[in-house]
Design a protein around this motif. Structure first.
Motif, short mmCIF file in Angstrom:
data_model
loop_
_atom_site.label_atom_id
_atom_site.label_comp_id
_atom_site.label_asym_id
_atom_site.label_seq_id
_atom_site.Cartn_x
_atom_site.Cartn_y
_atom_site.Cartn_z
N ALA A 71 30.85 47.28 45.57
CA ALA A 71 31.22 48.33 44.62
C ALA A 71 32.12 49.40 45.24
O ALA A 71 32.87 50.08 44.55
CB ALA A 71 29.97 48.98 44.04
N ASN A 75 36.96 46.76 42.08
CA ASN A 75 36.78 47.28 40.72
C ASN A 75 35.89 46.38 39.88
O ASN A 75 35.11 46.85 39.06
CB ASN A 75 38.14 47.42 40.03
CG ASN A 75 38.97 48.54 40.60
OD1 ASN A 75 38.46 49.64 40.80
ND2 ASN A 75 40.23 48.28 40.87
N ASN A 76 36.01 45.07 40.10
CA ASN A 76 35.28 44.11 39.28
C ASN A 76 34.34 43.28 40.14
O ASN A 76 34.71 42.82 41.23
CB ASN A 76 36.27 43.19 38.54
CG ASN A 76 37.21 43.98 37.65
OD1 ASN A 76 36.87 45.04 37.16
ND2 ASN A 76 38.41 43.46 37.45
N CYS A 94 25.22 50.16 40.39
CA CYS A 94 26.33 50.06 39.44
C CYS A 94 25.78 50.26 38.03
O CYS A 94 25.51 49.27 37.32
CB CYS A 94 27.03 48.71 39.54
SG CYS A 94 28.06 48.50 40.97
N GLU A 96 27.12 50.88 35.35
CA GLU A 96 27.97 50.33 34.29
C GLU A 96 27.84 48.81 34.16
O GLU A 96 28.48 48.19 33.30
CB GLU A 96 29.43 50.69 34.52
CG GLU A 96 30.08 50.04 35.73
CD GLU A 96 29.92 50.81 37.02
OE1 GLU A 96 30.92 50.95 37.75
OE2 GLU A 96 28.79 51.26 37.32
N VAL A 108 30.51 43.59 36.26
CA VAL A 108 31.02 44.95 36.40
C VAL A 108 32.53 44.84 36.23
O VAL A 108 33.21 44.24 37.06
CB VAL A 108 30.68 45.57 37.78
CG1 VAL A 108 31.28 46.96 37.90
CG2 VAL A 108 29.16 45.62 37.98
N ASN A 109 33.04 45.39 35.15
CA ASN A 109 34.45 45.21 34.81
C ASN A 109 35.12 46.57 34.66
O ASN A 109 35.49 47.00 33.58
CB ASN A 109 34.57 44.40 33.52
CG ASN A 109 35.94 43.76 33.36
OD1 ASN A 109 36.75 43.77 34.28
ND2 ASN A 109 36.19 43.20 32.20
N ARG A 110 35.29 47.26 35.78
CA ARG A 110 35.86 48.60 35.77
C ARG A 110 37.35 48.61 35.43
O ARG A 110 37.86 49.55 34.83
CB ARG A 110 35.67 49.25 37.15
CG ARG A 110 34.22 49.50 37.55
CD ARG A 110 34.15 49.85 39.01
NE ARG A 110 32.82 50.22 39.44
CZ ARG A 110 32.42 50.22 40.71
NH1 ARG A 110 33.28 49.86 41.65
NH2 ARG A 110 31.20 50.57 41.04
N LYS A 111 38.03 47.57 35.84
CA LYS A 111 39.48 47.50 35.65
C LYS A 111 39.84 46.10 35.16
O LYS A 111 40.19 45.22 35.95
CB LYS A 111 40.21 47.82 36.96
CG LYS A 111 41.71 47.98 36.80
CD LYS A 111 42.34 48.35 38.14
CE LYS A 111 43.85 48.54 38.01
NZ LYS A 111 44.47 48.88 39.32
#
Length: 249
Positions: A71, A75-76, A94, A96, A108-111
């Motif tokens: 993390a 980003n992902n 995480c 999210e 986890v798909n931040r971007k």
């Protein structure tokens, strides 16, 4: 990885990190040794996607530590074969993170990545095959692909499949998931001009031998252009489909 190096150089230039400290951090760039796991930091450079965590066999604490490290640098994040306990551990580092219970995957798909041009179509023979089909679909999605689904269209009712010929033929890559005798992959392979990735599942009665009968039938497919991954390997199929779709027409 390139971003990490840039950040490190900037930190050295700004005096936030000494040259000696920077050299120590550079030693960890190929992989990070957590004692129980060596996290591959170079995978994104080699394969254009960061390491994926296979959770089966790992303790929630081990998974949490791996995700906690990833993390900081990615980003992902994708974790496969994850239990609810694994998801709860990941949420601690995480918040999210999203859990896809059917596929047993944590995302986890931040971007989100820019979508490739082609479409990947995931086809399942029956509802019992959905966990593996969803594992393939979610894997391909987080790797930057437009994914469509066509479920419960097995050969026991062939008209269900033939009603969607347009969708089958428009796809750039097809992932076909089937248990029992695995015949659906051959049928689809004979209808389309694009690559078909066949995924045998362990769904079936005794003589299915936990997916072995479907695996052997798919390997013996008389349709050209059909490749086969291992039993229940939805992740492998999704990753392969994503690689093929990078060169979408």
């Amino acid at each position: 990885m390139q971003e990490q190096i840039k950040k490190l150089l900037q930190a050295i230039q700004q005096g936030k990190v000494t040259v000696e400290e920077g050299m120590e951090q550079l030693k960890e760039l190929p992989f990070k040794d957590l004692g129980f796991a060596k996290v591959d930091n170079h995978r994104a450079l080699r394969q254009n996607h960061p390491e994926v965590i296979f959770c089966q066999g790992k303790t929630p604490q081990q998974i949490k530590e791996i995700v906690g490290y990833l993390a900081k640098n990615s980003n992902n994040i994708l974790a496969s074969r994850a239990s609810l306990e694994a998801y709860e551990a990941i949420k601690e580092v995480c918040p999210e993170a999203e859990y896809h219970a059917l596929a047993r995957m944590v995302v986890v798909n931040r971007k989100p990545l820019q979508l490739n041009k082609g479409t990947i179509l995931v086809v399942s023979a029956g509802t019992a095959d959905l966990p593996v089909a969803e594992e393939a679909a979610i894997t391909a999605e987080i790797m930057g692909n437009r994914v469509e689904r066509l479920y419960d269209v097995g050969v026991a009712g062939l008209h269900r499949l033939l009603a969607h010929l347009d969708k089958l033929r428009k796809a750039n890559v097809l992932v076909v998931v089937a248990g029992m005798e695995g015949a659906l992959a051959s049928v689809v392979g004979g209808l389309v001009s694009r690559p078909v990735i066949a995924v045998p599942t362990s769904v079936g009665y005794g003589a299915n031998f936990h997916g072995l009968s479907a695996l052997l039938c798919m390997l013996n497919s008389c349709a050209a252009g059909v490749g086969v991954v291992n039993i229940d390997n939805g992740f492998g199929a999704g990753r392969l489909a994503a690689i093929i779709n990078e060169d979408a027409r």
